[in-house]
Design a protein around this motif. Structure first.
Motif, PDB file in Angstrom:
ATOM      1  N   ILE A 166       0.859  -1.195   0.000  1.00 46.86           N
ATOM      2  CA  ILE A 166       0.000   0.000   0.000  1.00 46.86           C
ATOM      3  C   ILE A 166       0.889   1.236   0.000  1.00 46.86           C
ATOM      4  O   ILE A 166       1.797   1.357   0.822  1.00 46.86           O
ATOM      5  N   ASP A 167       0.628   2.157  -0.922  1.00 46.63           N
ATOM      6  CA  ASP A 167       1.456   3.360  -1.017  1.00 46.63           C
ATOM      7  C   ASP A 167       1.007   4.401   0.001  1.00 46.63           C
ATOM      8  O   ASP A 167       0.085   4.181   0.776  1.00 46.63           O
ATOM      9  N   ASN A 168       1.686   5.553  -0.023  1.00 45.00           N
ATOM     10  CA  ASN A 168       1.411   6.597   0.965  1.00 45.00           C
ATOM     11  C   ASN A 168       0.036   7.217   0.797  1.00 45.00           C
ATOM     12  O   ASN A 168      -0.494   7.806   1.743  1.00 45.00           O
ATOM     13  N   ASN A 169      -0.555   7.116  -0.391  1.00 44.57           N
ATOM     14  CA  ASN A 169      -1.900   7.636  -0.608  1.00 44.57           C
ATOM     15  C   ASN A 169      -2.991   6.665  -0.156  1.00 44.57           C
ATOM     16  O   ASN A 169      -4.164   7.027  -0.153  1.00 44.57           O
ATOM     17  N   GLY A 170      -2.614   5.437   0.191  1.00 47.47           N
ATOM     18  CA  GLY A 170      -3.581   4.464   0.674  1.00 47.47           C
ATOM     19  C   GLY A 170      -4.051   3.479  -0.367  1.00 47.47           C
ATOM     20  O   GLY A 170      -4.960   2.689  -0.088  1.00 47.47           O
ATOM     21  N   TYR A 171      -3.452   3.478  -1.566  1.00 39.69           N
ATOM     22  CA  TYR A 171      -3.887   2.581  -2.639  1.00 39.69           C
ATOM     23  C   TYR A 171      -2.982   1.354  -2.703  1.00 39.69           C
ATOM     24  O   TYR A 171      -1.776   1.427  -2.405  1.00 39.69           O
ATOM     25  N   LEU A 172      -3.568   0.233  -3.129  1.00 37.01           N
ATOM     26  CA  LEU A 172      -2.827  -1.007  -3.294  1.00 37.01           C
ATOM     27  C   LEU A 172      -2.099  -0.961  -4.632  1.00 37.01           C
ATOM     28  O   LEU A 172      -2.727  -0.892  -5.696  1.00 37.01           O
TER      29      LEU A 172
END
Length: 496
Positions: A166-172
């Motif tokens: 999961i990236d810093n924006n919250g997306y997988l």
């Protein structure tokens, strides 16, 4: 060819260590300067802080008639960056401690402690978390929630792997198939298991985390809203089926396909816009950065006064006790060391004085040029370049650049970096000049007052500026608009 002796005369600029130190201190920010001063205090025994109420001592055995700079004046005053802590009397620290104490005796009844200086828990302004907690990453926040969730060892392994993707924006970032391939085949993990664990993680906070695209992110957030939220069903339908039409702002198609009136569609869109398209941004991983203003500008009796921030830099002086040990005629190693330390302390204080004097000259000239900004705001900002200030104070442009880098000015309109007051100019129809900062402010004002149904295009904004006597090309308007973070007219279109 015979060798010969030739006598030549010439001039050469030499960067002495003292000049190098003055230039280095000049380009440091306030926080970096405080750290530099602390390091100097720790390494040089001749330097010391002057506490509040102490008389300043200018005496210097090696001054040769020169006095140390007097930091008491406004331009070169060095005040403690932090509030001075009042020291207790020596007798208060040497109280007789009884050999035996009653069992109900508190620690504070006998030993003096600084814990009482902390605000009480009943104080509404005291926030322990904001003063002691460090920045937390999104992954650590999700792992903390994972430790509280009951799971099998296999599911916990899958969840940890998903959280790492999961990236810093919250997306997988990775697909479920790629995540499945990363596991050992002997674990016999199936794709359905990975998807089930992903759905568990998507129930964590912040809402919408673990989504694979924007549509799923908005849907996850809508699912966590109360069931009685107005227009919730319509918002779910819009996010699932018509998100592309919303992105292109084709409101007529949306009203036709969703069978909604304009006012109803507006309320549905407002509900969608209340969601966070980047849920991971709610968890701030970076440490907060604080700005300490170097200069304070205030208005007094219709005059703008420029003052150094006296709480930004500690007040320093030469330690008279250690300086008294220096003997002029002694050439021993110890005396030579003390003499060098004393000379370095004197140069350090003089470098601080030179830094503050230069900063005051530059800040005063900036305020003199930008009085319109202080009085009326950004639209009254005048064009200003480094050469103008350098010519006014009689310094080189490189020196002005060092002074204005990472130095901040506190004004009634806010805190600004000194470089903010410098901007290029654009010609006007009357033969004058207009600052690019003022043009940006005018563009921002025009966009704020535009019709949301028919937003102003870059060409239209250029025409309105030309009507005010400001000659700006369309591409220049586009450049200024992008620097302000304003979207193009096609993306600003919205319902009333």
């Amino acid at each position: 060819m015979k060798p010969s002796l030739v006598l030549k005369m010439g001039q050469q600029l030499t960067m002495t260590p003292q000049l190098q130190q003055a230039i280095r201190l000049l380009q440091l920010s306030t926080l970096d300067l405080q750290q530099e001063i602390q390091e100097a205090l720790e390494s040089n025994p001749m330097l010391e802080r002057q506490e509040e109420g102490d008389d300043f001592d200018n005496s210097d055995p090696l001054a040769d008639g020169d006095e140390l700079p007097n930091p008491g004046s406004q331009e070169v005053s060095f005040q403690d960056a932090a509030p001075t802590v009042e020291t207790l009397e020596d007798g208060e620290w040497h109280e007789r401690i009884p050999s035996e104490l009653p069992v109900d005796t508190a620690w504070e009844d006998v030993y003096q402690t600084s814990a009482s200086s902390l605000p009480s828990s009943d104080d509404d302004e005291w926030d322990f978390t904001s003063r002691t907690s460090a920045g937390e990453s999104l992954q650590s926040h999700l792992l903390w929630q994972l430790n509280l969730a009951p799971m099998s060892d296999t599911d916990r392994l899958i969840a940890t792997t998903i959280i790492d993707c999961i990236d810093n924006n919250g997306y997988l970032e990775e697909s479920l198939e790629e995540i499945l391939e990363s596991f050992d085949p002997e674990l016999d993990i199936e794709l359905d298991e990975v998807e089930v664990v992903l759905h568990r993680i998507q129930q964590f906070e912040p809402a919408g985390v673990g989504a694979r695209d924007l549509r799923e992110c908005l849907t996850l957030q809508l699912r966590q809203l109360p069931a009685d939220t107005p227009w919730l069903d319509e918002a779910k339908r819009l996010a699932n089926d018509y998100l592309d039409l919303l992105g292109s702002r084709d409101y007529s198609q949306l009203m036709r396909r969703m069978k909604l009136k304009e006012d109803e569609l507006r309320q549905v869109i407002e509900l969608i816009q209340s969601l966070n398209p980047r849920p991971g941004s709610q968890i701030e991983a970076s440490e907060p950065e604080y700005v300490v203003p170097d200069v304070v500008v205030r208005k007094h009796n219709d005059r703008w006064l420029v003052e150094l921030n006296q709480e930004a830099v500690p007040r320093l002086r030469v330690n008279p006790h250690y300086a008294g040990f220096v003997r002029r005629a002694d050439s021993s190693a110890d005396n030579t060391f003390m003499r060098n330390q004393l000379q370095e302390a004197r140069w350090f204080i003089k470098s601080l004085q030179s830094r503050n004097e230069t900063l005051m000259k530059v800040a005063t000239q900036i305020v003199e040029h930008q009085r319109g900004f202080l009085e009326y705001g950004e639209e009254a900002m005048k064009p200003l370049v480094l050469h103008d200030i350098a010519e006014a104070v009689g310094m080189h442009e490189s020196t002005i650049s060092r002074v204005t880098t990472q130095k901040f000015m506190h004004t009634p309109r806010g805190i600004y970096e000194l470089k903010y007051f410098f901007s290029s100019h654009v010609s006007t129809s009357e033969g004058g000049e207009c600052s690019s900062t003022a043009i940006r402010a005018i563009i921002k004002k025009l966009v704020a007052a535009e019709n949301p149904k028919k937003p102003l295009s870059d060409s239209k904004i250029a025409g309105l500026l030309e009507a005010q006597g400001i000659q700006v090309a369309r591409r220049t308007v586009a450049k200024y608009r992008e620097s302000l973070g304003i979207a193009p007219s096609s993306e600003r279109k919205r319902l009333m």
